[in-house]
Design an enzyme around this catalytic site. Structure first.
Site, PDB file in Angstrom:
ATOM      1  N   PHE A  13      17.817  38.262  24.351  1.00 30.29           N
ATOM      2  CA  PHE A  13      17.514  37.567  23.090  1.00 30.29           C
ATOM      3  C   PHE A  13      18.117  38.320  21.897  1.00 30.29           C
ATOM      4  CE2 PHE A  13      13.774  37.409  19.925  1.00 30.29           C
ATOM      5  CZ  PHE A  13      14.342  36.386  19.180  1.00 30.29           C
ATOM      6  N   ASN A  34      22.578  44.041  32.953  1.00 27.46           N
ATOM      7  CA  ASN A  34      22.508  43.854  34.411  1.00 27.46           C
ATOM      8  C   ASN A  34      21.796  42.544  34.764  1.00 27.46           C
ATOM      9  OD1 ASN A  34      19.875  44.432  33.856  1.00 27.46           O
ATOM     10  ND2 ASN A  34      19.622  46.022  35.405  1.00 27.46           N
ATOM     11  N   SER A  77      16.280  46.507  27.899  1.00 27.24           N
ATOM     12  CA  SER A  77      14.943  46.788  28.450  1.00 27.24           C
ATOM     13  C   SER A  77      14.205  45.473  28.645  1.00 27.24           C
ATOM     14  CB  SER A  77      14.104  47.648  27.488  1.00 27.24           C
ATOM     15  OG  SER A  77      12.802  47.843  28.023  1.00 27.24           O
ATOM     16  N   LYS A  93      12.692  53.324  33.909  1.00 27.78           N
ATOM     17  CA  LYS A  93      14.023  53.916  34.140  1.00 27.78           C
ATOM     18  C   LYS A  93      14.996  53.602  33.012  1.00 27.78           C
ATOM     19  CE  LYS A  93      15.836  53.946  38.302  1.00 27.78           C
ATOM     20  NZ  LYS A  93      16.253  53.407  39.623  1.00 27.78           N
ATOM     21  N   TYR A 147       5.938  50.427  29.375  1.00 28.32           N
ATOM     22  CA  TYR A 147       6.841  50.096  28.260  1.00 28.32           C
ATOM     23  C   TYR A 147       6.611  51.061  27.099  1.00 28.32           C
ATOM     24  CZ  TYR A 147       9.164  47.045  24.772  1.00 28.32           C
ATOM     25  OH  TYR A 147       9.985  46.516  23.808  1.00 28.32           O
ATOM     26  N   TYR A 161      18.492  64.804  21.043  1.00 28.35           N
ATOM     27  CA  TYR A 161      19.968  64.771  20.969  1.00 28.35           C
ATOM     28  C   TYR A 161      20.445  64.914  19.524  1.00 28.35           C
ATOM     29  CZ  TYR A 161      21.522  64.154  25.731  1.00 28.35           C
ATOM     30  OH  TYR A 161      21.831  64.399  27.045  1.00 28.35           O
TER      31      TYR A 161
END
Ligand code: UDP
Length: 312
Positions: A13, A34, A77, A93, A147, A161
């Protein structure tokens, strides 16, 4: 030089709307998905464009993209409660390993990365409306934990990071968003009510309907994300429409818009369903000069037009 942007979850979406927006702004868009919850039908109109390419890939595996990258938008996700209930391990994951892979990619490409976080990091909030400095009230082992905790980890590793490798990072906390291309059967409240109303079925209202949400039209969200990406601000920013309503009111609005003859059927409230949710958007206002523009009447009409074409 034309800027190149990788968008993960491009067939979803939000990913599909973002892909369109960046193409429109003159970027070369590399979409990746995917398709476990996304659908090519959301982006098939983009395939003929020179400035769009698509990779079918699961980003929890090593991610390789040839050539330079200026930006990465990480939107892959499962994102509806039903989806992450059905796909708990994939959800964890993609938030953990998927985000790690993309941060690594951002680092080697010297690309700026924006990650899609969520109001779910606030859990069932004890502070209202939710400001970015609220730490949240999350049940890690409840149905939403897969989630919520994946997204909380995502924020943590993104900040790491930024701090350790000086990667340019952006974090958007997305509140309930709606619009064309939501999956009709993703279980979320708007697709459920719209589809039921169009088919003439009862609206399945969970609990007594006194729980609240604040719904943002997708074009407003995309504008906020676009501005955040181009800003120089690395801390989380809420993007959402602060116009808060009860879910019962929401049901009545959809009933009035689509089919006044249908009824409301009360169903049990799912476990850990947040009681209230509304973004405090002061930060988005002051840093991005952004606020939501599309009111619910207009947004619901536009969304209804889309649902009429896809609900069978
Ligand atoms: N909801 C409902 N009927 C439905 C689906 C959802 O009453 O068929 C309620 C749900 O319990 C929640 C709200 O609508 O209180 C929003 O649910 P959604 O799944 O869209 O997203 P959430 O904001 O809970 O993540």
């Amino acid at each position: 030089m034309q800027k190149r942007v990788l968008i993960t979850g491009a067939a979803g979406f939000l990913g599909s709307h973002l892909s369109e927006r960046f193409i429109k702004e003159g970027y070369h868009v590399i979409g990746m998905d995917n398709l476990i919850t996304g659908s090519l039908s959301n982006i098939e109109h983009l395939f003929k464009l020179e400035n769009f390419e698509y990779y079918h890939h699961d980003i929890t595996k090593f991610v390789h993209v040839p050539g330079e990258l200026d930006y990465i938008l990480h939107f892959a996700s499962p994102a509806s409660p039903i989806d992450y209930l059905n796909l708990p391990i994939q959800t964890l994951k993609v938030g953990a390993m998927g985000t790690h892979n993309l941060l690594g990619l951002a680092r080697v490409k010297k690309a700026r990365i924006l990650v899609a976080s969520t109001s779910e990091v606030y859990g069932d909030p004890l502070v209202h409306p939710q400001t970015e400095d609220y730490w949240g009230n999350v049940n890690p082992i409840g149905p939403r934990g897969v989630y919520d905790e994946a997204k909380r980890y995502q924020e943590a590793i993104t900040m790491a990071y930024h701090n350790v490798h000086q990667v340019e990072t952006r974090i958007v906390r997305i509140f309930n968003t709606y619009g064309p291309r939501m999956r009709t059967n993703d279980g979320r409240v708007l697709p459920a009510f719209m589809s039921q109303a169009i088919r003439g079925e009862d609206l399945t209202l969970f609990g007594d309907g006194s729980q609240t949400r604040s719904f943002c039209y997708v074009d407003d969200l995309v504008e906020g994300i676009y501005r955040l990406l181009l800003s120089d601000y690395h801390l989380p920013v809420n993007i959402g429409n602060p116009d808060e309503i009860t879910i019962k009111q929401f049901a009545e609005e959809i009933q009035a818009l689509v089919n006044p003859d249908i009824k409301i059927a009360f169903k049990p409230l799912p476990k850990d369903d947040p009681k209230r949710r509304r973004p405090n958007t002061d930060r988005a206002k002051s840093i991005l000069d952004w606020s939501a523009k599309v009111d619910r009447k207009e947004g619901l009409e536009r969304t209804y037009k889309y649902f009429k074409t896809v609900v069978k």
